[in-house]
Scaffold this active site. Structure first.
Site, short mmCIF file in Angstrom:
data_model
loop_
_atom_site.label_atom_id
_atom_site.label_comp_id
_atom_site.label_asym_id
_atom_site.label_seq_id
_atom_site.Cartn_x
_atom_site.Cartn_y
_atom_site.Cartn_z
CE1 TYR A 299 -3.49 -2.58 -0.05
CE2 TYR A 299 -3.94 -2.03 2.15
CZ TYR A 299 -4.16 -2.90 0.95
OH TYR A 299 -5.49 -3.61 0.97
N GLY B 268 -15.91 1.53 -4.77
CA GLY B 268 -14.96 2.66 -5.29
C GLY B 268 -15.74 3.76 -5.85
N GLY B 269 -16.98 3.91 -5.19
CA GLY B 269 -17.63 5.10 -5.62
C GLY B 269 -18.52 5.11 -6.65
CB VAL C 117 -23.61 3.02 -6.14
CG1 VAL C 117 -24.91 3.32 -5.94
CG2 VAL C 117 -23.06 1.87 -6.20
CG PHE C 118 -21.63 7.56 -4.12
CD1 PHE C 118 -22.09 8.13 -2.99
CD2 PHE C 118 -20.69 6.37 -3.77
CE1 PHE C 118 -22.30 7.42 -1.73
CE2 PHE C 118 -20.73 5.59 -2.63
CZ PHE C 118 -21.49 6.45 -1.54
CB THR C 119 -19.28 9.36 -9.41
OG1 THR C 119 -18.57 8.05 -9.39
CG2 THR C 119 -18.97 10.25 -8.04
#
Length: 300
Positions: free
Chosen positions: A53, A214-215, A217-219
């Site tokens: 990471y 990873g976002g 659904v939002f964007t």
């Protein structure tokens, strides 16, 4: 905070904090320490790492923060992963991207993680990805050595499918205590291919990475994301959720497999939002409404 019992002497917080983006948050060691303390105050005691990471920097950044208040180590569970090799200026000896689950690499990687994190032991070490060149006898030997030396207390895997999990478990002496897999209402692969069923069969509790997809659904404006977003917004209004992120977490948290979502944010309000999702209940109708919305068709 709910606790999930993985072994007789091991439990994780139901919400886990993921540190894979720690190097991107541009925090001072004191700011990272404050974030750690916020998590602990809210009941999040389990912290998820991997050697790779932040191009091999995140464990060290976490360790520098923990060094400011070493007494916190006894209040937390540290999970880390190894087995992926990346080219990086921080690892000049690495000349290609590949997997390495040899005994030598697992032990060397763990030794480096211990040094970077500033700790004497890892609570759970996971093999990060299935290795098509894996010699399971070498993995078993590495696990036994690390366990006997007191450097790793428990072992598990990440992203393993049914046959990969059962194959490795047949070689190692220690129980594989978790499988860290991608689980979200948007990405149903591990719901559909039996991976989550295996966790239930073996009575192991899965960790869920990318619980918010990873976002997407939002964007995203694709048909699936748009359809799912509309359904989740509807359910959010029905159950009094503050946002669709809470519904996405609640959808996993309400599943009977005791899924432990990993929250990979450095913002305390996003972490708190995930914690608050623990109090949200979905009816079976609502859970299946989200499922079928994601699939794009009705169940048989």
């Amino acid at each position: 905070m709910q606790r999930v019992h993985l072994e007789e002497n091991l439990s994780f917080s139901r919400i886990i904090h993921g540190l894979w983006r720690l190097a991107d948050w541009n925090q001072s060691s004191q700011e990272t320490l404050s974030l750690i303390e916020h998590n602990l105050d809210r009941g999040i005691t389990t912290f998820d790492h991997a050697d790779i990471y932040g191009s091999y920097l995140c464990e060290e950044l976490f360790g520098q923060a923990l060094a400011l208040k070493p007494s916190l180590r006894d209040q937390m569970e540290i999970v880390t992963k190894c087995g992926i090799v990346l080219e990086s200026p921080n690892r000049p000896s690495h000349t290609s991207h590949h997997y390495n689950t040899s005994k030598e690499h697992i032990i060397a990687s763990t030794e480096q993680s211990l040094k970077s994190l500033g700790t004497d032991y890892i609570d759970a070490l996971l093999i990060h990805r299935p290795d098509p060149f894996m010699d399971p006898e070498q993995v078993a030997e590495a696990f036994s050595t690390l366990h006997q030396d007191g450097k790793v207390r428990h072992f598990g895997v990440s992203n393993f499918k049914h046959h990969q999990f059962t194959m490795l478990q047949s070689y190692v002496d220690q129980p594989l205590i978790t499988n860290q897999i991608e689980l979200s209402a948007y990405n149903l692969e591990n719901f559909e291919d039996g991976t989550l069923n295996l966790c239930q069969e073996k009575r192991i509790k899965p960790m869920a990475w990318s619980p918010l997809a990873g976002g997407s659904v939002f964007t995203s404006s694709d048909e699936k994301a748009t359809r799912l977003r509309q359904t989740i917004e509807k359910v959010a209004s029905e159950i009094g959720a503050e946002g669709i992120d809470q519904v996405l977490y609640a959808w996993l948290l309400n599943h009977p497999a005791d899924i432990m979502p990993i929250v990979g944010s450095g913002k305390t309000d996003r972490i708190d939002s995930a914690i608050d999702a623990l109090s949200l209940s979905l009816t079976r109708d609502q859970w299946f409404e989200i499922l079928t919305s994601s699939m794009g068709y009705d169940i048989p």
